[in-house]
Write a protein that holds these residues in place. Structure first.
Motif, PDB file in Angstrom:
ATOM      1  N   LEU A 143      51.693 -79.684 -76.422  1.00  0.00           N
ATOM      2  CA  LEU A 143      53.199 -79.660 -75.995  1.00  0.00           C
ATOM      3  C   LEU A 143      53.091 -78.533 -75.005  1.00  0.00           C
ATOM      4  CD1 LEU A 143      55.033 -81.178 -76.409  1.00  0.00           C
ATOM      5  CD2 LEU A 143      55.950 -79.011 -77.951  1.00  0.00           C
ATOM      6  N   PHE A 144      52.812 -77.106 -75.126  1.00  0.00           N
ATOM      7  CA  PHE A 144      52.995 -75.887 -74.216  1.00  0.00           C
ATOM      8  C   PHE A 144      51.537 -75.163 -74.710  1.00  0.00           C
ATOM      9  CE2 PHE A 144      57.304 -77.309 -75.068  1.00  0.00           C
ATOM     10  CZ  PHE A 144      57.130 -77.239 -73.026  1.00  0.00           C
ATOM     11  N   GLY A 145      51.030 -74.586 -73.391  1.00  0.00           N
ATOM     12  CA  GLY A 145      49.786 -73.063 -73.545  1.00  0.00           C
ATOM     13  C   GLY A 145      50.417 -72.313 -73.318  1.00  0.00           C
ATOM     14  N   ASP A 146      49.193 -71.486 -72.891  1.00  0.00           N
ATOM     15  CA  ASP A 146      49.395 -70.164 -73.002  1.00  0.00           C
ATOM     16  C   ASP A 146      50.749 -69.601 -72.108  1.00  0.00           C
ATOM     17  OD1 ASP A 146      48.160 -68.994 -75.670  1.00  0.00           O
ATOM     18  OD2 ASP A 146      45.832 -69.478 -74.362  1.00  0.00           O
ATOM     19  N   ASP A 147      50.406 -70.451 -70.921  1.00  0.00           N
ATOM     20  CA  ASP A 147      50.914 -70.093 -69.408  1.00  0.00           C
ATOM     21  C   ASP A 147      52.393 -71.092 -69.344  1.00  0.00           C
ATOM     22  OD1 ASP A 147      50.011 -72.723 -69.591  1.00  0.00           O
ATOM     23  OD2 ASP A 147      48.686 -73.084 -67.370  1.00  0.00           O
ATOM     24  N   ASN A 148      52.656 -71.521 -70.294  1.00  0.00           N
ATOM     25  CA  ASN A 148      54.008 -71.567 -70.653  1.00  0.00           C
ATOM     26  C   ASN A 148      54.918 -72.351 -71.899  1.00  0.00           C
ATOM     27  OD1 ASN A 148      52.795 -73.787 -71.552  1.00  0.00           O
ATOM     28  ND2 ASN A 148      53.328 -75.305 -69.815  1.00  0.00           N
ATOM     29  N   GLU A 149      53.781 -71.977 -72.981  1.00  0.00           N
ATOM     30  CA  GLU A 149      55.152 -71.677 -74.208  1.00  0.00           C
ATOM     31  C   GLU A 149      55.755 -71.025 -74.230  1.00  0.00           C
ATOM     32  OE1 GLU A 149      51.625 -72.071 -77.267  1.00  0.00           O
ATOM     33  OE2 GLU A 149      52.036 -69.323 -77.247  1.00  0.00           O
ATOM     34  N   LEU A 150      56.111 -69.613 -74.304  1.00  0.00           N
ATOM     35  CA  LEU A 150      56.492 -68.819 -74.186  1.00  0.00           C
ATOM     36  C   LEU A 150      58.275 -68.929 -73.307  1.00  0.00           C
ATOM     37  CD1 LEU A 150      55.151 -65.439 -74.907  1.00  0.00           C
ATOM     38  CD2 LEU A 150      56.915 -66.016 -75.416  1.00  0.00           C
ATOM     39  N   GLN A 151      57.805 -69.603 -72.251  1.00  0.00           N
ATOM     40  CA  GLN A 151      59.018 -69.850 -70.763  1.00  0.00           C
ATOM     41  C   GLN A 151      59.548 -71.224 -71.562  1.00  0.00           C
ATOM     42  OE1 GLN A 151      60.384 -68.437 -68.145  1.00  0.00           O
ATOM     43  NE2 GLN A 151      61.966 -69.781 -68.780  1.00  0.00           N
ATOM     44  N   ALA A 152      58.529 -71.765 -71.810  1.00  0.00           N
ATOM     45  CA  ALA A 152      59.599 -73.187 -73.648  1.00  0.00           C
ATOM     46  C   ALA A 152      60.620 -72.797 -74.352  1.00  0.00           C
ATOM     47  CB  ALA A 152      58.629 -73.899 -73.258  1.00  0.00           C
ATOM     48  N   LEU A 153      60.136 -71.338 -75.357  1.00  0.00           N
ATOM     49  CA  LEU A 153      60.646 -71.335 -75.701  1.00  0.00           C
ATOM     50  C   LEU A 153      62.316 -70.710 -75.270  1.00  0.00           C
ATOM     51  CD1 LEU A 153      60.591 -69.867 -79.307  1.00  0.00           C
ATOM     52  CD2 LEU A 153      60.103 -67.989 -79.050  1.00  0.00           C
ATOM     53  N   ALA A 154      61.981 -69.981 -74.197  1.00  0.00           N
ATOM     54  CA  ALA A 154      63.131 -69.204 -73.732  1.00  0.00           C
ATOM     55  C   ALA A 154      64.126 -70.343 -73.346  1.00  0.00           C
ATOM     56  CB  ALA A 154      63.029 -68.458 -72.997  1.00  0.00           C
ATOM     57  N   ASP A 155      63.394 -71.619 -73.116  1.00  0.00           N
ATOM     58  CA  ASP A 155      63.959 -72.857 -72.490  1.00  0.00           C
ATOM     59  C   ASP A 155      64.701 -73.486 -73.653  1.00  0.00           C
ATOM     60  OD1 ASP A 155      64.007 -72.041 -69.794  1.00  0.00           O
ATOM     61  OD2 ASP A 155      62.656 -73.250 -69.556  1.00  0.00           O
ATOM     62  N   ASP A 156      64.548 -73.480 -74.921  1.00  0.00           N
ATOM     63  CA  ASP A 156      64.829 -74.176 -76.689  1.00  0.00           C
ATOM     64  C   ASP A 156      63.944 -75.296 -76.104  1.00  0.00           C
ATOM     65  OD1 ASP A 156      65.759 -74.160 -78.791  1.00  0.00           O
ATOM     66  OD2 ASP A 156      67.329 -74.953 -78.609  1.00  0.00           O
ATOM     67  N   LYS A 157      62.902 -75.484 -75.934  1.00  0.00           N
ATOM     68  CA  LYS A 157      62.364 -76.904 -75.500  1.00  0.00           C
ATOM     69  C   LYS A 157      61.379 -77.147 -76.725  1.00  0.00           C
ATOM     70  CE  LYS A 157      62.438 -77.629 -70.419  1.00  0.00           C
ATOM     71  NZ  LYS A 157      61.430 -77.216 -69.041  1.00  0.00           N
ATOM     72  N   VAL A 158      61.240 -75.474 -77.295  1.00  0.00           N
ATOM     73  CA  VAL A 158      60.328 -76.041 -78.498  1.00  0.00           C
ATOM     74  C   VAL A 158      60.977 -74.411 -79.086  1.00  0.00           C
ATOM     75  CG1 VAL A 158      58.709 -74.142 -77.228  1.00  0.00           C
ATOM     76  CG2 VAL A 158      57.908 -75.497 -78.977  1.00  0.00           C
ATOM     77  N   GLN A 159      60.874 -74.680 -80.946  1.00  0.00           N
ATOM     78  CA  GLN A 159      61.897 -73.733 -81.849  1.00  0.00           C
ATOM     79  C   GLN A 159      60.770 -72.598 -82.352  1.00  0.00           C
ATOM     80  OE1 GLN A 159      62.821 -76.437 -81.494  1.00  0.00           O
ATOM     81  NE2 GLN A 159      64.236 -76.515 -79.769  1.00  0.00           N
ATOM     82  N   LEU A 160      59.805 -73.009 -82.367  1.00  0.00           N
ATOM     83  CA  LEU A 160      58.362 -71.937 -82.948  1.00  0.00           C
ATOM     84  C   LEU A 160      57.268 -71.942 -82.399  1.00  0.00           C
ATOM     85  CD1 LEU A 160      58.001 -72.641 -86.523  1.00  0.00           C
ATOM     86  CD2 LEU A 160      58.971 -70.027 -85.220  1.00  0.00           C
TER      87      LEU A 160
END
Ligand code: SIN
Length: 335
Positions: A72-89
């Motif tokens: 779904l997300f990789g190292d380069d974008n997973e923390l941004q996805a968390l900030a954007d609430d696109k992923v929750q854990l």
């Protein structure tokens, strides 16, 4: 008069019934759990166990979707996805939080922890617990530590003494400490997402890497690294994190249940990780694809002496008190 009372009563009943329906039909809270490791690794198994327990205990209230192996997300974008609430854990390795706090760099210092038990003791003590809260200003809440294991050095040539690494390129996680560690032995560090490591090693873009056995095995890195030196020079552990605003928006009773599940899962992951790494070490050995090199005490001491100057380089950033607290957790006290 009676007519208007009747209208109000009917209205109230209707409103109540409507509320009941909405409550009953309320969608479960969706928790997308994304990570970059294989399902068979300690983190992969932990994510699946979390889903399983939530399905059992919070059915209809919470739904968990697990996305392993950077699907779904990789190292380069997973923390941004968390900030954007696109992923929750998420459960990134501790080396991947540098942008949010320097304090967690303590876990990257080479030869700081003697073994995983020492890491465990540090994580359980006050300083370790405090570090779970070190990214609150960035809206990231740390929920637990999950172990993977101690890292080994692998390469296209046998690495016995630090000078053997000179001139080689090593894939690293995006961490200034890890970068400095490889410069210390005359090597060139190349930061890249985990998902790219295999191809980079296979193509010869880099010649070496540092990983725990579970990642060496599950990502098949041993098939493109003919030598693996058992250095145990550092730790690769994870922090289970969520978006703080999201986490505290979960109703208290549900959140408490989730936190209980996380405690249970973390206990299991941390109990099994060492065994899982040993089993993967056996699998690598049995494959015959890679030679496992053991170091003598003198050789290990030489690696330690070559890399240890990094501690001083980063002590001010991390905090002298944190580095000191970490040093007290080894059974054999030195330095
Ligand atoms: C992981 O286990 O999550 C990947 C670690 C790495 O990037 O090396």
């Amino acid at each position: 008069m009676f007519k208007s009372i009747a209208v109000i009563a009917v209205g109230t009943l209707l409103f109540g019934a409507l509320n009941l329906c909405t409550a009953q039909e309320q969608e479960p809270i969706l928790i997308k759990f994304s990570h970059v490791a294989d399902e068979k690794t300690p983190k992969g198994q932990g994510a699946l166990l979390f889903k399983q327990l939530v399905d059992q205990r919070l059915a209809g209230k919470v739904r968990v979707e697990v996305y392993p192996a950077s699907s779904l997300f990789g190292d380069d974008n997973e923390l941004q996805a968390l900030a954007d609430d696109k992923v929750q854990l998420l459960a990134p390795s501790l080396a991947k939080f540098e942008k949010y706090t320097k304090q967690l760099q303590v876990f990257d210092l080479p030869f700081l922890f003697d073994d995983l038990e020492a890491v465990n003791r540090f994580q359980k003590r006050a300083k370790g617990r405090q570090l779970l809260r070190s990214m609150e200003a960035s809206n990231i809440i740390g929920l637990a530590y999950w172990h993977n294991g101690m890292k080994q050095l692998s390469a296209t040539k046998a690495l016995q003494v630090p000078t053997d690494a000179a001139g080689l390129k090593f894939r690293i996680q995006p961490s200034s400490v890890l970068e400095a560690q490889f410069y210390q032995v005359g090597a060139t560090p190349v930061a890249m997402p985990f998902a790219e490591a295999f191809d980079a090693l296979k193509s010869g873009k880099v010649q070496g890497a540092e990983n725990p056995w579970s990642n060496i095995y599950s990502k098949q890195l041993y098939t493109v690294q003919p030598f693996i030196t058992e250095t145990n020079h550092g730790v690769l552990d994870y922090m289970l994190v969520s978006n703080q605003r999201f986490w505290f928006s979960i109703p208290h009773a549900i959140r408490s249940e989730l936190e209980g599940i996380i405690d249970e899962v973390s206990f299991e992951v941390n109990r099994q990780s060492e065994e899982a790494n040993l089993a993967d070490r056996q699998r690598v050995q049995a494959s015959g694809r890679s030679q496992i090199i053991s170091l003598s005490d003198e050789q290990r001491a030489a690696w330690r002496a070559a890399m240890q100057p990094v501690w001083q380089q980063f002590e001010a950033d991390i905090g002298a008190e944190t580095v000191k607290a970490a040093q007290t957790v080894n059974r054999k006290s030195r330095n």
